[in-house]
Design an enzyme around this catalytic site. Structure first.
Site, PDB file in Angstrom:
ATOM      1  N   TRP A   1      18.373  23.689  30.877  1.00  0.00           N
ATOM      2  CA  TRP A   1      16.773  22.870  30.927  1.00  0.00           C
ATOM      3  C   TRP A   1      16.395  23.252  29.042  1.00  0.00           C
ATOM      4  CZ3 TRP A   1      13.074  25.696  33.591  1.00  0.00           C
ATOM      5  CH2 TRP A   1      11.874  25.517  33.714  1.00  0.00           C
TER       6      TRP A   1
ATOM      7  N   ASP B   1      19.351  29.825  39.133  1.00  0.00           N
ATOM      8  CA  ASP B   1      18.859  29.321  38.931  1.00  0.00           C
ATOM      9  C   ASP B   1      19.149  28.115  40.066  1.00  0.00           C
ATOM     10  OD1 ASP B   1      16.482  26.966  38.608  1.00  0.00           O
ATOM     11  OD2 ASP B   1      16.007  26.883  36.449  1.00  0.00           O
TER      12      ASP B   1
ATOM     13  N   LYS C   1      10.859  19.960  43.857  1.00  0.00           N
ATOM     14  CA  LYS C   1      11.522  19.138  44.087  1.00  0.00           C
ATOM     15  C   LYS C   1      12.129  18.476  45.300  1.00  0.00           C
ATOM     16  CE  LYS C   1      12.449  20.945  40.237  1.00  0.00           C
ATOM     17  NZ  LYS C   1      12.130  20.839  39.706  1.00  0.00           N
TER      18      LYS C   1
END
Ligand code: PLA
Length: 410
Positions: A138, A219, A255
């Site tokens: 990311w 993460d 999300k």
């Protein structure tokens, strides 16, 4: 007396480049064509491409209104009910480490803020120690560690030849790093590749990390979006914790609960004893206080009300399956369209094998640019498309655009 001049004090400030991910949304907004499609940022849309507020979130907000929640400051570590709920969601309701008081959890400003707090902790207590980051990763990971003053290097992850995991390369690079490094791992639904290690590979990764006395920094930004199951998607973290390893875990509710703008998440540090966990937590709080003082309350109350309420929790699981199911549906349709239209015999099945919100198409920068300039399809320049922003009815158009860009742009 000071004389006003029109020479700015900030003359030397240079224009920053647009953000590689959030900048895509700005370019999309500026496009006036009806065909335009935003597959840049990983944000879930309904089949008619509208933002989605989960029903459980609306119900939780109603409950909060009825209860008349106040707007007092939270403690530096955040809302107690949120902290209880978030650890349980991550490690399972009945886990030993929370019973033993071995988890230091501090509410963070979503995944990004939680990663940033963890990075600040590493910088303060392990200055100069590097973090190993997957290649690719990311885009914001590097910024986060750079700004926190934590050096980083990359480990191999993606193999463009197999469009799969370069597992041998990954293990070799983690092994070759100086003992005691930090290793950033995506807990599930690796961004941008959509390729996760298998359970057996997770065991082997844990072996090497233990052997080298490295510390893992997970993460977890997509719990529920990889498999559709909240528990299954936490299995990598749970495996490491069950081995007795000390780990950092950054969590995000952007999300899986669709709380993008609420900025709600947490940094957890699983420690070897409750005594260590207490000290670690005190230092995380000390880092947070001068940065933002204490976290916002609204998102924390929503999470606490959903995760901490058995009825809403079950409803959330169904909504989670619905969202991840819709993405699996467009994956299949896109694959079918690509395979039917491409007469060259190229194997597009990687689209089906990748998991989570994204597909890593293999399109290069020029090809990705063609997607926007010619087809009005906005995506990141590394070739990633967010399937969460795609509808079944747009799959055919997308397949045409991908095939054109892939074969006609070098
Ligand atoms: N970690 C990973 C791996 C992510 O992909 C993202 C978000 C985050 C953390 C942080 O999200 P949060 O701060 O909102 O919790 N990635 C997005 C958005 C969805 C972004 O770039 O900020 C993406 O499109 O990649």
């Amino acid at each position: 007396m000071a004389v006003a001049t029109n020479v700015s004090r900030f003359e030397g400030v240079k224009m920053a480049p647009p953000d590689p991910i959030l900048g895509v949304s700005e370019a999309f907004k500026a496009d006036t064509d009806d065909l335009k499609l935003n597959l840049g940022v990983g944000a879930y849309r309904t089949e008619d491409l509208r933002p989605y507020v989960l029903n459980v979130v609306k119900k939780a907000e109603n409950m909060m209104l009825e209860k008349g929640e106040n707007k007092e400051y939270l403690p530096i570590e955040g809302l107690a009910a949120f902290i209880k709920a978030t650890v349980e969601l991550l490690l399972g309701a009945d886990n030993d480490v929370t019973k033993q008081g071995r988890v230091a959890t501090v509410q963070g400003l979503s995944g990004t803020g939680s990663l940033r707090l963890g990075a600040a902790f590493i910088q303060r207590y392990f200055p100069g120690t590097q973090v190993l980051i997957s290649s690719p990763t990311w885009g914001n990971h590097k910024n986060i560690f750079n700004d926190a003053g934590v050096p980083w290097s990359e480990y191999r992850y993606y193999d463009s030849k197999t469009v799969g995991l370069d597992f041998e390369g990954m293990l070799a690079d983690i092994k070759a790093a100086p003992s005691g490094s930090f290793v950033l791992l995506h807990g599930c639904a690796h961004n941008p590749t959509g390729i996760d290690p298998t359970p057996d590979q997770w065991e082997k990764i844990a072996d090497v990390i233990q052997e080298k006395n490295h510390t893992t920094f997970f993460d977890v930004a997509y719990q529920g979006f990889a498999s559709g199951s909240l528990d299954e998607d936490a299995s990598s973290v749970r495996l490491f914790v069950a081995r007795g390893m000390e780990v950092f875990v950054a969590q995000s509710y952007s999300k899986n609960l669709g709380l993008y703008a609420e900025r709600i998440g947490a940094i957890n540090v699983v420690c070897s004893s409750s005594e260590v966990a207490n000290r670690v937590k005190s230092q995380l709080k000390r880092l947070a206080r001068p940065m933002y003082s204490n976290p916002p309350v609204h998102g924390a109350q929503i999470v606490a009300n959903v995760v901490g309420n058995p009825v809403l929790f079950d409803e959330w699981k169904s909504e989670m399956e619905l969202m991840s199911g819709r993405i699996k549906g467009v994956r299949q349709r896109l694959y079918a369209n690509l395979s039917a239209k491409d007469k060259s015999g190229k194997d597009w099945s990687f689209v089906l094998r990748q998991i989570g919100m994204f597909s890593f198409t293999g399109l290069n920068k020029a090809q990705s640019e063609n997607m926007s300039s010619k087809w009005h399809i906005y995506m990141t320049k590394d070739g990633r498309i967010s399937l969460a922003g795609l509808s079944l009815s747009k799959c055919e158009y997308l397949a045409d655009a991908i095939i054109d860009s892939y074969y006609n742009v070098s």
